[in-house]
Design a protein around this motif. Structure first.
Motif, mmCIF file in Angstrom:
data_model
loop_
_atom_site.group_PDB
_atom_site.id
_atom_site.type_symbol
_atom_site.label_atom_id
_atom_site.label_comp_id
_atom_site.label_asym_id
_atom_site.label_seq_id
_atom_site.Cartn_x
_atom_site.Cartn_y
_atom_site.Cartn_z
ATOM 1 N N GLY A 1 5.278 -11.867 -11.363
ATOM 2 C CA GLY A 1 5.637 -11.398 -10.177
ATOM 3 C C GLY A 1 6.840 -10.480 -10.117
ATOM 4 N N LEU A 2 8.033 -11.097 -10.907
ATOM 5 C CA LEU A 2 9.189 -10.169 -10.931
ATOM 6 C C LEU A 2 8.889 -8.752 -11.705
ATOM 7 C CD1 LEU A 2 12.148 -10.278 -10.041
ATOM 8 C CD2 LEU A 2 12.592 -11.310 -12.181
ATOM 9 N N ALA A 3 8.092 -8.963 -12.879
ATOM 10 C CA ALA A 3 7.682 -7.859 -13.759
ATOM 11 C C ALA A 3 6.841 -6.974 -13.062
ATOM 12 C CB ALA A 3 7.162 -8.564 -15.125
ATOM 13 N N THR A 4 5.972 -7.506 -12.185
ATOM 14 C CA THR A 4 5.060 -6.708 -11.453
ATOM 15 C C THR A 4 5.988 -5.612 -10.498
ATOM 16 O OG1 THR A 4 3.143 -7.998 -11.843
ATOM 17 C CG2 THR A 4 3.090 -6.296 -9.960
ATOM 18 N N ALA A 5 6.801 -6.207 -9.753
ATOM 19 C CA ALA A 5 7.714 -5.628 -8.834
ATOM 20 C C ALA A 5 8.208 -4.611 -9.511
ATOM 21 C CB ALA A 5 8.535 -6.703 -8.079
ATOM 22 N N VAL A 6 9.062 -4.892 -10.673
ATOM 23 C CA VAL A 6 9.733 -3.972 -11.321
ATOM 24 C C VAL A 6 8.955 -2.644 -11.807
ATOM 25 C CG1 VAL A 6 10.168 -4.775 -13.549
ATOM 26 C CG2 VAL A 6 12.049 -3.678 -12.642
ATOM 27 N N VAL A 7 7.892 -3.008 -12.413
ATOM 28 C CA VAL A 7 6.965 -1.768 -12.639
ATOM 29 C C VAL A 7 6.841 -0.857 -11.683
ATOM 30 C CG1 VAL A 7 4.677 -1.438 -13.536
ATOM 31 C CG2 VAL A 7 6.087 -3.168 -14.753
ATOM 32 N N ILE A 8 6.392 -1.460 -10.442
ATOM 33 C CA ILE A 8 6.185 -0.778 -9.078
ATOM 34 C C ILE A 8 7.469 0.161 -8.874
ATOM 35 C CG2 ILE A 8 5.574 -0.743 -6.909
ATOM 36 C CD1 ILE A 8 3.874 -3.142 -7.335
ATOM 37 N N TYR A 9 8.610 -0.511 -8.996
ATOM 38 C CA TYR A 9 9.879 -0.087 -8.528
ATOM 39 C C TYR A 9 10.192 1.441 -9.302
ATOM 40 C CZ TYR A 9 10.799 -3.517 -4.988
ATOM 41 O OH TYR A 9 11.049 -4.095 -3.905
ATOM 42 N N VAL A 10 10.076 0.859 -10.585
ATOM 43 C CA VAL A 10 10.501 1.999 -11.624
ATOM 44 C C VAL A 10 9.539 3.276 -11.512
ATOM 45 C CG1 VAL A 10 10.549 2.677 -14.124
ATOM 46 C CG2 VAL A 10 11.370 0.487 -13.315
ATOM 47 N N PHE B 1 0.877 -1.098 -0.007
ATOM 48 C CA PHE B 1 -0.055 0.043 0.074
ATOM 49 C C PHE B 1 0.782 1.321 -0.016
ATOM 50 C CE2 PHE B 1 -2.184 3.304 2.635
ATOM 51 C CZ PHE B 1 -3.153 3.654 1.752
ATOM 52 N N GLY B 2 1.922 1.345 0.950
ATOM 53 C CA GLY B 2 2.883 2.436 0.801
ATOM 54 C C GLY B 2 3.538 2.652 -0.606
ATOM 55 N N LEU B 3 3.824 1.784 -1.289
ATOM 56 C CA LEU B 3 4.385 1.951 -2.550
ATOM 57 C C LEU B 3 3.333 2.398 -3.462
ATOM 58 C CD1 LEU B 3 6.786 -1.159 -2.731
ATOM 59 C CD2 LEU B 3 7.341 1.267 -2.372
ATOM 60 N N LEU B 4 2.177 2.052 -3.451
ATOM 61 C CA LEU B 4 1.075 2.376 -4.350
ATOM 62 C C LEU B 4 0.777 3.900 -3.883
ATOM 63 C CD1 LEU B 4 -1.275 -0.795 -4.334
ATOM 64 C CD2 LEU B 4 0.294 0.108 -6.122
ATOM 65 N N VAL B 5 0.865 4.139 -2.830
ATOM 66 C CA VAL B 5 0.703 5.773 -2.461
ATOM 67 C C VAL B 5 1.820 6.470 -3.286
ATOM 68 C CG1 VAL B 5 1.105 7.206 -0.483
ATOM 69 C CG2 VAL B 5 -0.309 5.451 -0.239
ATOM 70 N N ILE B 6 2.993 6.057 -3.189
ATOM 71 C CA ILE B 6 3.985 6.841 -3.885
ATOM 72 C C ILE B 6 3.694 7.004 -5.355
ATOM 73 C CG2 ILE B 6 6.450 6.649 -4.606
ATOM 74 C CD1 ILE B 6 5.875 7.636 -1.697
ATOM 75 N N VAL B 7 3.300 5.816 -6.042
ATOM 76 C CA VAL B 7 2.887 5.729 -7.471
ATOM 77 C C VAL B 7 1.718 6.683 -7.644
ATOM 78 C CG1 VAL B 7 2.007 4.282 -9.345
ATOM 79 C CG2 VAL B 7 3.717 3.275 -7.628
ATOM 80 N N ALA B 8 0.660 6.713 -6.913
ATOM 81 C CA ALA B 8 -0.562 7.719 -6.966
ATOM 82 C C ALA B 8 0.101 9.135 -6.904
ATOM 83 C CB ALA B 8 -1.558 7.392 -6.039
ATOM 84 N N ILE B 9 0.812 9.262 -5.905
ATOM 85 C CA ILE B 9 1.594 10.866 -5.912
ATOM 86 C C ILE B 9 2.342 11.163 -7.484
ATOM 87 C CG2 ILE B 9 3.351 12.111 -5.062
ATOM 88 C CD1 ILE B 9 2.771 10.872 -2.125
ATOM 89 N N GLY B 10 2.967 10.188 -7.938
ATOM 90 C CA GLY B 10 3.644 10.583 -9.032
ATOM 91 C C GLY B 10 2.656 10.610 -10.194
ATOM 92 N N ALA B 11 1.528 10.001 -10.238
ATOM 93 C CA ALA B 11 0.598 10.097 -11.385
ATOM 94 C C ALA B 11 -0.131 11.567 -11.133
ATOM 95 C CB ALA B 11 -0.387 9.018 -11.428
#
Length: 451
Positions: free
Chosen positions: A238-247, A164-174
């Motif tokens: 799973g690996l691809a999903t994680a790296v998309v979130i990380y990028v 959830f915390g990482l999705l918050v950062i992604v939402a902030i970026g969007a």
């Protein structure tokens, strides 16, 4: 940490489907690395923080093909130790691989402890980083000692929170892109202090730490309904999903926060939240980050203590580590041994150095696994399974050995730390051999973290 057991056969029940398996893979990967190391990576490459994460993903994917083939071929909860044992049949080599994996867990937990004692904790209380890290280890040890079922339930909750915390950062970026905030062009700035190649390699070594965890998912192969078919899809997905979130997280961080500020912070994602146009309470995010860091440490300390316990049961390290607490049923001498090592590590290393030590140890393991998949091609099995293109394990082994070499600019103290930890394992093996005699064979399944 899994283990749904069939009472009639003593085997783990095959109850995990492809989607659930993929979620486990993502959960294994997401953790303290991205919360703690964005600033460290920025220090290596400048504004193009996303680049090392992409390179690390490409290199991790090479080794993932080897794990996908071996997990489908040998769907048992034992991992690298099982593959090495089957490939070479040398007890000491099998032990060293298992011990290296165990030590990587302790160094990873130690890096997480240092991250815990930094900027995120300072949002609530001001303490020296070392004091905060040691307090953190006390709490993790208490949860570990409480019992595996209690630890597992805590792990599930914390995995959801850290995602959830990482999705918050992604939402902030969007939101920042939609409103025109920040400087997206900074994500294309590339100004490493040590040159383009060395900066990228140094950043990749650190970013690799954030992607670790995919290798642990092989322990779920024994519980997958159709591991030969489902595991490759789950692992790569799973690996691809994680790296998309990380990028996305890395891009957001560099877009909103100046590189120098990221580089200087021990809580880089909190810096993002504080400058964001999309309001999110910084103390709440700091709490999420602390829980994410705690989850990484908890998983790794559980794994490390259970590996020591399993080794003691197999009589390859002193038997004292196989003692179990009479009421909690937890291996308390093994827990004390692993936490003592963690205390020593957090007292002598920083976040970047300990994370790099973790990567170094696992790169050595990954290189061996990539070699194992080629050696074991001669061992035929009756069922169908994924087969990696031969060039991928070969390139994976070469890439791992190169990243583990001093050519990447890694500090000498990282090699010294890793060497001392492996030497400790060799000393335990020697002491145990003097006490109990020669070890002719090892059953890797009995030293698995799931047993």
């Amino acid at each position: 940490m899994s283990g749904s057991v069939n009472a009639a056969t003593g085997a783990l029940r095959r109850v995990i489907g492809r989607r659930t398996l993929a979620l486990f893979v993502v959960g294994d990967i997401l953790g303290a690395g991205i919360y703690a190391l964005v600033g460290e990576v920025a220090g290596e490459v400048g504004g193009a923080i996303w680049l090392p994460f992409l390179v690390a993903f490409a290199l991790a994917a090479l080794t993932a093909t080897s794990y996908a083939e071996l997990a489908g071929k040998y769907p048992r909860a034992a991992g690298a130790a099982l593959y090495v044992n089957k490939a070479f049949g040398a007890p000491f080599v099998t032990f060293l691989v298992a011990f290296t994996v165990m030590m990587s867990g302790i160094t990873s937990a130690s890096a997480a402890a240092r991250a815990f004692g930094g900027r995120y904790l300072a949002e609530f209380v001001t303490l020296p980083t070392l004091v905060g890290a040691l307090f953190f280890l006390v709490v993790v040890t208490a949860v570990n000692f409480a019992g595996i079922s209690e630890s597992t339930r805590v792990n599930v909750v914390l995995t959801v929170i850290e995602a959830f915390g990482l999705l918050v950062i992604v939402a902030i970026g969007a939101w920042a892109l939609l409103t025109g905030d920040g400087e997206p062009g900074r994500a294309l700035e590339f100004h490493p202090h040590s040159g383009a190649l060395m900066g990228t390699l140094g950043g990749t070594a650190l970013a690799f730490y954030a992607l670790l965890g995919f290798e642990d998912s092989v322990n779920l192969a024994e519980e997958a309904r159709d591991p030969a078919r489902d595991f490759p899809y789950a692992l790569f997905g799973g690996l691809a999903t994680a790296v998309v979130i990380y990028v996305a997280v890395a891009f957001t961080a560099t877009m909103l926060v100046p590189t120098e500020r990221l580089r200087a912070s021990t809580g880089p994602l909190l810096e993002v939240v504080e400058v964001a146009g999309l309001t999110f309470p910084p103390p709440l995010f700091a709490l999420i980050a602390l829980l994410a860091v705690g989850n990484t440490a908890l998983i790794n300390m559980i794994m490390a203590s259970r590996l020591v316990y399993g080794m003691a049961r197999e009589r390859i390290v002193p038997a004292v580590f196989a003692v179990v607490h009479p009421t909690r049923s937890t291996p308390w001498p093994a827990i004390l041994f692993t936490v003592a090592l963690a205390v020593l590590l957090v007292s002598t290393g920083d976040v970047g150095g300990l994370a790099d030590t973790t990567v170094l140890l696992l790169l050595c393991v990954f290189a061996v696994v990539n070699i194992c998949v080629l050696v074991l091609r001669r061992d035929r099995v009756e069922h169908r399974h994924y087969r990696a293109p031969t060039w991928m394990p070969v390139l994976g082994a070469v890439a791992c050995l190169f990243l583990a070499s001093p050519l990447t600019g890694r500090d000498g103290e990282v090699y010294l730390r890793a060497g001392i930890l492996i030497a400790l394992g060799a000393a335990l093996w020697l002491i145990n051999r003097i006490i109990v005699g020669k070890v002719d064979r090892i059953d890797p399944a009995k030293i698995s973290t799931d047993r």
